[in-house]
Design an enzyme around this catalytic site. Structure first.
Site, mmCIF file in Angstrom:
data_model
loop_
_atom_site.group_PDB
_atom_site.id
_atom_site.type_symbol
_atom_site.label_atom_id
_atom_site.label_comp_id
_atom_site.label_asym_id
_atom_site.label_seq_id
_atom_site.Cartn_x
_atom_site.Cartn_y
_atom_site.Cartn_z
ATOM 1 N N TYR A 32 0.919 -1.062 -0.124
ATOM 2 C CA TYR A 32 0.061 0.059 -0.012
ATOM 3 C C TYR A 32 0.827 1.247 -0.008
ATOM 4 O O TYR A 32 2.170 1.232 -0.044
ATOM 5 C CB TYR A 32 -0.984 0.182 1.107
ATOM 6 C CG TYR A 32 -0.437 0.306 2.452
ATOM 7 C CD1 TYR A 32 0.465 -0.659 3.170
ATOM 8 C CD2 TYR A 32 -0.634 1.485 3.286
ATOM 9 C CE1 TYR A 32 1.194 -0.172 4.379
ATOM 10 C CE2 TYR A 32 0.021 1.796 4.425
ATOM 11 C CZ TYR A 32 0.583 0.881 5.070
ATOM 12 O OH TYR A 32 1.262 1.311 6.324
ATOM 13 N N ARG A 51 8.038 4.060 -4.720
ATOM 14 C CA ARG A 51 8.012 3.433 -3.652
ATOM 15 C C ARG A 51 7.229 2.171 -3.900
ATOM 16 O O ARG A 51 7.356 0.913 -3.395
ATOM 17 C CB ARG A 51 7.649 3.923 -2.410
ATOM 18 C CG ARG A 51 7.929 3.254 -1.064
ATOM 19 C CD ARG A 51 7.979 3.818 0.208
ATOM 20 N NE ARG A 51 6.527 4.412 0.515
ATOM 21 C CZ ARG A 51 6.103 5.406 1.471
ATOM 22 N NH1 ARG A 51 7.303 5.550 2.438
ATOM 23 N NH2 ARG A 51 5.100 5.613 1.669
ATOM 24 N N ARG A 100 -7.757 -21.464 -0.932
ATOM 25 C CA ARG A 100 -6.760 -20.898 -0.075
ATOM 26 C C ARG A 100 -5.558 -21.704 -0.254
ATOM 27 O O ARG A 100 -5.666 -22.911 0.106
ATOM 28 C CB ARG A 100 -7.378 -20.669 1.369
ATOM 29 C CG ARG A 100 -6.117 -20.260 2.331
ATOM 30 C CD ARG A 100 -6.553 -20.070 3.891
ATOM 31 N NE ARG A 100 -5.470 -19.631 4.684
ATOM 32 C CZ ARG A 100 -4.558 -20.596 5.294
ATOM 33 N NH1 ARG A 100 -4.794 -21.688 4.925
ATOM 34 N NH2 ARG A 100 -3.936 -20.092 5.929
ATOM 35 N N HIS A 102 -1.011 -20.876 0.302
ATOM 36 C CA HIS A 102 -0.192 -19.940 0.487
ATOM 37 C C HIS A 102 0.729 -19.728 -0.918
ATOM 38 O O HIS A 102 0.949 -18.530 -1.122
ATOM 39 C CB HIS A 102 0.784 -20.553 1.373
ATOM 40 C CG HIS A 102 0.334 -20.554 2.787
ATOM 41 N ND1 HIS A 102 -0.701 -21.327 3.280
ATOM 42 C CD2 HIS A 102 0.804 -19.871 4.310
ATOM 43 C CE1 HIS A 102 -0.874 -21.179 4.605
ATOM 44 N NE2 HIS A 102 0.005 -20.504 5.087
ATOM 45 N N LYS A 147 6.566 -1.613 2.093
ATOM 46 C CA LYS A 147 5.215 -1.238 2.564
ATOM 47 C C LYS A 147 4.096 -2.396 2.422
ATOM 48 O O LYS A 147 3.342 -2.085 1.625
ATOM 49 C CB LYS A 147 4.903 0.092 1.837
ATOM 50 C CG LYS A 147 4.066 1.069 2.916
ATOM 51 C CD LYS A 147 4.052 2.657 2.617
ATOM 52 C CE LYS A 147 2.916 3.304 3.346
ATOM 53 N NZ LYS A 147 3.213 3.137 4.883
ATOM 54 N N GLU A 179 12.614 2.989 14.017
ATOM 55 C CA GLU A 179 11.716 3.897 13.534
ATOM 56 C C GLU A 179 10.327 3.668 14.278
ATOM 57 O O GLU A 179 10.300 3.031 15.219
ATOM 58 C CB GLU A 179 11.343 3.707 12.104
ATOM 59 C CG GLU A 179 10.842 2.155 11.887
ATOM 60 C CD GLU A 179 10.386 2.112 10.300
ATOM 61 O OE1 GLU A 179 10.012 2.840 9.445
ATOM 62 O OE2 GLU A 179 10.033 0.815 10.073
ATOM 63 N N LEU A 203 11.234 1.496 6.942
ATOM 64 C CA LEU A 203 10.525 2.023 5.598
ATOM 65 C C LEU A 203 11.079 3.389 5.093
ATOM 66 O O LEU A 203 11.279 4.147 5.928
ATOM 67 C CB LEU A 203 9.068 2.165 5.904
ATOM 68 C CG LEU A 203 8.238 2.620 4.776
ATOM 69 C CD1 LEU A 203 7.723 1.384 3.998
ATOM 70 C CD2 LEU A 203 6.729 3.472 5.014
HETATM 71 N N1 PDD Z 1 3.046 4.999 7.467
HETATM 72 N N2 PDD Z 1 7.448 3.696 8.974
HETATM 73 C C1 PDD Z 1 6.334 3.258 8.792
HETATM 74 C C2 PDD Z 1 6.508 1.631 9.507
HETATM 75 C C3 PDD Z 1 5.286 3.594 8.417
HETATM 76 O O1 PDD Z 1 4.032 2.883 8.485
HETATM 77 C C4 PDD Z 1 5.378 4.737 7.768
HETATM 78 C C5 PDD Z 1 4.122 5.449 7.208
HETATM 79 C C6 PDD Z 1 6.261 5.490 7.873
HETATM 80 C C7 PDD Z 1 6.461 7.035 7.109
HETATM 81 O O2 PDD Z 1 6.507 6.942 5.710
HETATM 82 P P1 PDD Z 1 6.028 8.390 4.844
HETATM 83 O O3 PDD Z 1 6.691 9.437 5.320
HETATM 84 O O4 PDD Z 1 6.119 7.819 3.421
HETATM 85 O O5 PDD Z 1 4.486 8.414 5.378
HETATM 86 C C8 PDD Z 1 7.628 5.027 8.417
HETATM 87 C C9 PDD Z 1 1.447 5.285 6.729
HETATM 88 C C10 PDD Z 1 1.243 6.847 6.889
HETATM 89 C C11 PDD Z 1 0.400 4.537 7.303
HETATM 90 O O6 PDD Z 1 0.705 3.425 7.543
HETATM 91 O O7 PDD Z 1 -0.716 4.992 7.642
#
Ligand code: PDD
Length: 287
Positions: A32, A51, A100, A102, A147, A179, A203
């Site tokens: 996503y 990304r 289903r 995997h 992501k 993070e 991320l």
């Molecule tokens: N999340 N690290 C993680 C684990 C994240 O889920 C996010 C953002 C970020 C920051 O990335 P960016 O600056 O590109 O938004 C870092 C989004 C906002 C979410 O899951 O809703």
């Protein structure tokens, strides 16, 4: 009622449905993006598309749309929803098979979905009092650069933070602060802005990258370096950044004050630069 987009069709969000056999539902098998919209304009779309491609290739799903098509779809989605500042959520799953299993099915068509929700407009920085955070062990997988929609560890971690009365969990791995559960981490020490280098441990945040760009363009000293847990607690300032949060000053971690216990001067400076950039996007002068 908000408008969503599902597999090529715009429809009311409540009418958007996918199969229970969708692998996103069965396995969290998808990726996503969250893209801010300022003044009706998609923020840093090219970075988000890049990304998205990296995440998709990381899980071996073919992007069902070209970047041009995504841009057209997302712009129309923004226009069909209320408010000039929004947060677009888009996701691509591997799709639905007949059973289903995997392993990847043959000839499966990805599911593509997007929706948008209102975001508050420009923030009044003078009213920001900061947020509190707690540290927790990083229990996630080893490909955090993807992501993925598979967010159960992040959900559990954020919930623990909320139950501790905090806004975010800062994740610790082998003694290093990596993070947040849904945000990137910065510290400030002796006037230098520091954030961990991109790797499979975190991320690559679009907000993070913009902050480093703004630092470089405005002669603010910065460094990409690992942050030891001790350095986190010894920092003058700590920030958490994301598309929806922008730059949050953290004023206490595990009930210990960060620096003076108030949002710091470099947070203030960077937030002004960030808001100036968002305003340039609103005027169509930046991407
Ligand atoms: N999340 N690290 C993680 C684990 C994240 O889920 C996010 C953002 C970020 C920051 O990335 P960016 O600056 O590109 O938004 C870092 C989004 C906002 C979410 O899951 O809703």
């Amino acid at each position: 009622m908000p408008t969503a987009w599902l597999n090529g069709v715009f429809l009311p969000l409540e009418e958007a449905h996918v199969s229970v056999l969708d692998r996103g539902f069965l396995f969290g098998d998808g990726v996503y993006e969250v893209i801010p919209v300022y003044g009706g304009r998609l923020f840093r779309l090219a970075h988000h598309m890049k990304r998205l491609d990296n995440s998709l290739s990381g899980v071996r799903i073919t992007n069902p749309l070209t970047h041009e098509k995504w841009e057209a779809v997302l712009n129309e989605l923004v226009a069909r929803n209320e408010g000039s500042d929004q947060a677009v959520y888009l996701k691509v799953t591997r799709g639905a098979d007949k059973k289903r299993d995997h392993a990847f099915p043959d000839n499966i068509k990805p599911t593509a979905f997007a929706m948008s929700s209102p975001m508050p407009g420009a923030r009044d920085l003078s009213k920001e009092t900061g947020v509190t955070a707690i540290t927790l062990p990083d229990i996630r997988w080893k490909l955090c650069n993807i992501k993925a929609i598979t967010l159960l560890p992040n959900v559990m971690l954020r919930q623990q933070a909320v139950e501790a009365g905090s806004a975010e969990a800062i994740l610790i791995n082998a003694g290093y602060a990596i993070e947040g559960a849904a945000s990137n981490l910065f510290i400030v020490k002796n006037g230098i802005v520091i954030t961990p280098p991109n790797s499979s441990a975190l991320l690559p945040g679009i907000t993070r990258d913009l902050i480093l760009e703004l630092a470089a363009n405005n002669a603010i000293p910065f460094r990409e370096a690992d942050i030891h847990e001790d350095e986190l607690f010894d920092a003058d300032e700590v920030w958490l950044t994301s598309s929806t949060r922008e730059i949050s000053p953290v004023t206490s971690i595990d009930d210990k004050p960060v620096g003076t216990g108030s949002p710091g001067p470099l947070w203030q400076r960077m937030s002004v630069l960030y808001q100036d950039y968002a305003n340039a996007v609103r005027r169509g002068e930046a991407e």
